[in-house]
Design a protein around this motif. Sequence first.
Motif, PDB file in Angstrom:
ATOM      1  N   THR A  71       1.982   5.452  -4.279  1.00  0.00           N
ATOM      2  CA  THR A  71       1.097   6.607  -4.422  1.00  0.00           C
ATOM      3  C   THR A  71       1.042   6.976  -5.892  1.00  0.00           C
ATOM      4  O   THR A  71       1.907   6.578  -6.670  1.00  0.00           O
ATOM      5  N   ARG A 111      -4.517   7.925  -0.879  1.00  0.00           N
ATOM      6  CA  ARG A 111      -4.237   6.593  -1.428  1.00  0.00           C
ATOM      7  C   ARG A 111      -4.520   6.604  -2.915  1.00  0.00           C
ATOM      8  O   ARG A 111      -5.208   7.489  -3.428  1.00  0.00           O
ATOM      9  N   GLY A 117       0.810  -1.223   0.000  1.00  0.00           N
ATOM     10  CA  GLY A 117       0.000   0.000   0.000  1.00  0.00           C
ATOM     11  C   GLY A 117       0.839   1.267   0.000  1.00  0.00           C
ATOM     12  O   GLY A 117       0.394   2.318   0.450  1.00  0.00           O
TER      13      GLY A 117
END
Length: 516
Positions: A226, A433, A223
Amino acid sequence: MARILVVDDLPDNVTLLTFDLEDRGYEVVGVYSGREAIEAATEQPPDAVLLDIMMPGMSGIEVCHRFKDDPRLASIPIILVTAKGQDQDIIDGLDAGADDYVPKPFNSRVLIARLETALRTKQAQDALRQANDQLAESNRQLDEKSKRLAELNEAAYQFVDNVSHEVRTPLSVIKEFASIIDDGLAGEVNPEQKEYLGIISASVDDLALMVRDMLDISKLEAGHLTVHRTSCAVDDVVHHVRTAIERKAATRHIDLAFDLPDDLPAAYADAPKVGRVLVNLAINAIKYAGENGQVKIWARADHEAGEIELGVTDNGAGIDPGRLEIIFERFQQVGVNARATTQGVGLGLNIAKELVTLNLGQMRVQSERGKGSTFSFTLPMAEPARLVDRYLDRPELARHGLAEVSLARAEIQEDCPHAAAREMDELLSDVLRSSDLVLWVAPRTWLLLLERSGPESQAVVKRIEECRQEANRNRPDGKLPPIAVSCVGTWDMATQRNVLANQLHETLRSIEAVHA
Ligand code: ADP
């Protein structure tokens, strides 16, 4: 066999009930006072209690209280046996936690039927409680596992990040020295040596690309990837990667052509990531085009769909129709021969597809065995109104189940220089995100579409301010200006998609009117 505790100060009543209950196959423990009832239940909890209310010493009501206050006894069903006209006792008994009551003189069949109902209810409650406990335990284990998985992903990411850094440093040294030799700075270079230097350089590029693919995959998993989408010219994106592609084509003696119309509209995308996709597709086309290979890189605008399509066409061996789906999966390579003649680990197409999705686009492939392949991908045009619809209609959003989207508006002061606005745009993209959308809608204004609940988006607002202050600590001069971020609302995508879309279109029109 269920155990029933019968409590009555009149021994005859106890005997009568014991007789009836044993007849029905119950095990009975009979006692004659509240105190004895508590003692018997504490020693071995029964499955149900038949309890007289009016008893000398401890009353039935008091016994009820004692049972309900003791965690071991609290769930045992209690049926009160009451004398006629004792309505207040019944109310007090039920208040104290009794489950039911039977008035005296009782009919044994009615009493036993009520007792059985109470036992069934208790059984169902026990089963439910057990199921709930199991669910809670599974949830706890799941939480623990996903926490562990997140830790592993993070550790894997850190490892790949370190390794890729260690690998890339020597790679750039090799490339630089190859280039110094190639330029003749270390003495004369003959044509054969020059050709070999080209091969070294192209191989270094291959390796660097592979390392970056791996890094991006692990960033995606952890995660950390970006995405910084802005309005960008497709020409510029292609121009940036053109030399690397040309060099690679030259080493493989591939005929490379570019076909880009002059009037392509701007795309709203993360330009370096689009460049990566194009390089990955072009390198594949060059790798798999074979002898006398021809590769064309092209682009076209589809005004109706509001998108730009960028593609790479080759005249290589092509791919079997049945394998067109799996080549986008990780570590999938088609055919053993391909593996023997080309380097690659089967990550290129996977990461290309992921990067296209991050750019709100779609990957396409057409291929015919023996004729060649066309890999292409779409990018949205930089038109806020259409971008908004595209974002709300992403298939990923539907896949995330009952998704919510929050809207926030961010503004910096009108007199802030453009450079500061650009840096702010980057900061917003860094904080959000990849599933969120930063829309730079006016010179000093952004709309933030967040795939998050209301409280989560409030946390984002806080985080933006923290990051701005953190950034400013490392910037003695030219500090980032204050930014006002306000949450407008949160909409449930299953039922309120259009309400949000209308609100967004309205907001965009009013912002446009101000800046017209
Ligand atoms: P890699 O190139 O490292 O094997 P990719 O993910 O880039 O991994 O590609 C996966 C597979 O798809 C390749 O192994 C190859 O079989 C097939 N492929 C990709 N591009 C082409 C192309 N232009 N022509 C033929 N096959 C291709």
